[in-house]
Design a protein around this motif. Structure first.
Motif, mmCIF file in Angstrom:
data_model
loop_
_atom_site.group_PDB
_atom_site.id
_atom_site.type_symbol
_atom_site.label_atom_id
_atom_site.label_comp_id
_atom_site.label_asym_id
_atom_site.label_seq_id
_atom_site.Cartn_x
_atom_site.Cartn_y
_atom_site.Cartn_z
ATOM 1 N N ARG A 197 0.847 -1.196 0.000
ATOM 2 C CA ARG A 197 0.000 0.000 0.000
ATOM 3 C C ARG A 197 0.879 1.241 0.000
ATOM 4 O O ARG A 197 1.803 1.367 0.789
ATOM 5 N N ALA A 198 0.586 2.129 -0.923
ATOM 6 C CA ALA A 198 1.343 3.380 -1.036
ATOM 7 C C ALA A 198 0.410 4.426 -1.619
ATOM 8 O O ALA A 198 -0.528 4.075 -2.343
ATOM 9 N N GLY A 199 0.639 5.682 -1.320
ATOM 10 C CA GLY A 199 -0.215 6.756 -1.816
ATOM 11 C C GLY A 199 -0.474 6.620 -3.311
ATOM 12 O O GLY A 199 0.467 6.526 -4.099
ATOM 13 N N GLY A 200 -1.753 6.578 -3.695
ATOM 14 C CA GLY A 200 -2.119 6.528 -5.111
ATOM 15 C C GLY A 200 -1.830 5.200 -5.798
ATOM 16 O O GLY A 200 -1.878 5.122 -7.014
ATOM 17 N N ALA A 201 -1.487 4.147 -5.040
ATOM 18 C CA ALA A 201 -1.070 2.859 -5.629
ATOM 19 C C ALA A 201 0.151 3.061 -6.514
ATOM 20 O O ALA A 201 0.344 2.377 -7.519
ATOM 21 N N ASN A 202 0.969 3.986 -6.129
ATOM 22 C CA ASN A 202 2.178 4.318 -6.870
ATOM 23 C C ASN A 202 3.304 3.415 -6.374
ATOM 24 O O ASN A 202 3.776 3.566 -5.253
ATOM 25 N N LEU A 203 3.714 2.471 -7.220
ATOM 26 C CA LEU A 203 4.721 1.491 -6.787
ATOM 27 C C LEU A 203 6.144 1.881 -7.183
ATOM 28 O O LEU A 203 7.072 1.106 -6.982
ATOM 29 N N ARG A 204 6.284 3.083 -7.722
ATOM 30 C CA ARG A 204 7.618 3.489 -8.179
ATOM 31 C C ARG A 204 8.653 3.506 -7.064
ATOM 32 O O ARG A 204 9.832 3.339 -7.302
ATOM 33 N N LEU B 76 -9.858 -0.380 -10.746
ATOM 34 C CA LEU B 76 -10.255 0.785 -9.956
ATOM 35 C C LEU B 76 -11.267 0.368 -8.894
ATOM 36 O O LEU B 76 -12.192 -0.392 -9.165
ATOM 37 N N TYR B 77 -11.056 0.847 -7.690
ATOM 38 C CA TYR B 77 -11.971 0.580 -6.577
ATOM 39 C C TYR B 77 -12.824 1.824 -6.397
ATOM 40 O O TYR B 77 -12.308 2.921 -6.197
ATOM 41 N N SER C 113 1.262 -12.516 -11.098
ATOM 42 C CA SER C 113 0.271 -11.506 -11.476
ATOM 43 C C SER C 113 0.251 -10.368 -10.482
ATOM 44 O O SER C 113 0.421 -10.583 -9.281
ATOM 45 N N ILE C 114 -0.007 -9.186 -11.006
ATOM 46 C CA ILE C 114 -0.156 -8.000 -10.160
ATOM 47 C C ILE C 114 -1.510 -7.356 -10.454
ATOM 48 O O ILE C 114 -1.859 -7.157 -11.621
ATOM 49 N N ALA C 115 -2.272 -7.071 -9.405
ATOM 50 C CA ALA C 115 -3.483 -6.262 -9.562
ATOM 51 C C ALA C 115 -3.148 -4.875 -9.021
ATOM 52 O O ALA C 115 -2.818 -4.723 -7.845
ATOM 53 N N LEU C 116 -3.202 -3.889 -9.886
ATOM 54 C CA LEU C 116 -2.890 -2.526 -9.482
ATOM 55 C C LEU C 116 -4.207 -1.778 -9.332
ATOM 56 O O LEU C 116 -4.951 -1.627 -10.295
ATOM 57 N N PHE D 34 -3.438 7.433 -14.267
ATOM 58 C CA PHE D 34 -2.231 7.074 -13.526
ATOM 59 C C PHE D 34 -2.070 5.562 -13.442
ATOM 60 O O PHE D 34 -0.979 5.023 -13.654
ATOM 61 N N ILE D 35 -3.160 4.862 -13.148
ATOM 62 C CA ILE D 35 -3.097 3.401 -13.041
ATOM 63 C C ILE D 35 -2.669 2.786 -14.381
ATOM 64 O O ILE D 35 -1.864 1.863 -14.424
#
Ligand code: ZN
Length: 180
Positions: free
Chosen positions: A66-73, A166-167, A90-93, A145-146
């Protein structure tokens, strides 16, 4: 948000996700699929830190970053770990509606004053902190962004399936974002 594809039946799930951990995840969360037993993680979920979200899935099913905005950078080592050691393919973003990282700049005052009042920071330091990190987390639009983060992860980890989702905090459901 007209680009979102809901999942209200199994047939709504994109063919490329069916019978993959992403498809299972959509069934668990949206369709109340009965939980199976897992001894190993099947999926890595990247999602925002926002408190308004609760995912429905079995124990042991997924790693979650978990990170702000689902930003995994800025969580790349953790992503690599889940893939290399955890064995997920698999990754669900997951972005979400009403994300605080959208138009973050508008909350600059609030952020600085909050750090001063709630955490005991000095004005200068709080301001510097915001200016240094806000550009890394600022998002213009959740869906765009996603999608761009999905592209980045796909090129970084070419053998890994990455699904942009998107949630909606309004109905607590997951939606598919088309767009390849
Ligand atoms: Zn958010």
């Amino acid at each position: 948000m007209d680009r979102l594809i809901p999942v209200t039946t199994k047939e709504d799930i994109f063919t490329e996700y069916r019978d993959t951990p992403v498809g299972l995840f959509l069934e668990y969360h949206n369709l109340d699929r009965e939980y199976e037993t897992y001894t190993q993680a099947q999926l890595l979920i990247g999602m925002c830190m926002d408190n308004r979200k609760h995912l429905h899935m079995p124990d042991n099913f997924a790693y979650i970053i978990r990170a702000g905005g689902a930003n995994l950078r800025h969580s790349e080592f953790k992503v690599s770990y889940a893939i290399a050691v955890g064995g997920v393919k698999s990754i669900a973003l997951i972005g979400h509606t009403n994300c605080g990282m959208v138009n973050l700049i508008a909350r600059k005052e609030l952020f600085i004053n909050g750090l001063i009042e709630n955490a005991g920071w000095e004005q200068d330091r709080a301001e510097q902190h915001f200016n240094q990190f806000a550009p890394m987390f600022e998002i213009e639009n959740e869906v765009d962004f996603i999608l761009s983060e999905t592209q980045r992860l796909r090129s970084r980890y070419p053998k890994i399936q990455v699904a942009p989702l998107l949630y909606k905090v309004e109905d607590n459901r997951l939606y598919q974002i088309p767009g390849d």
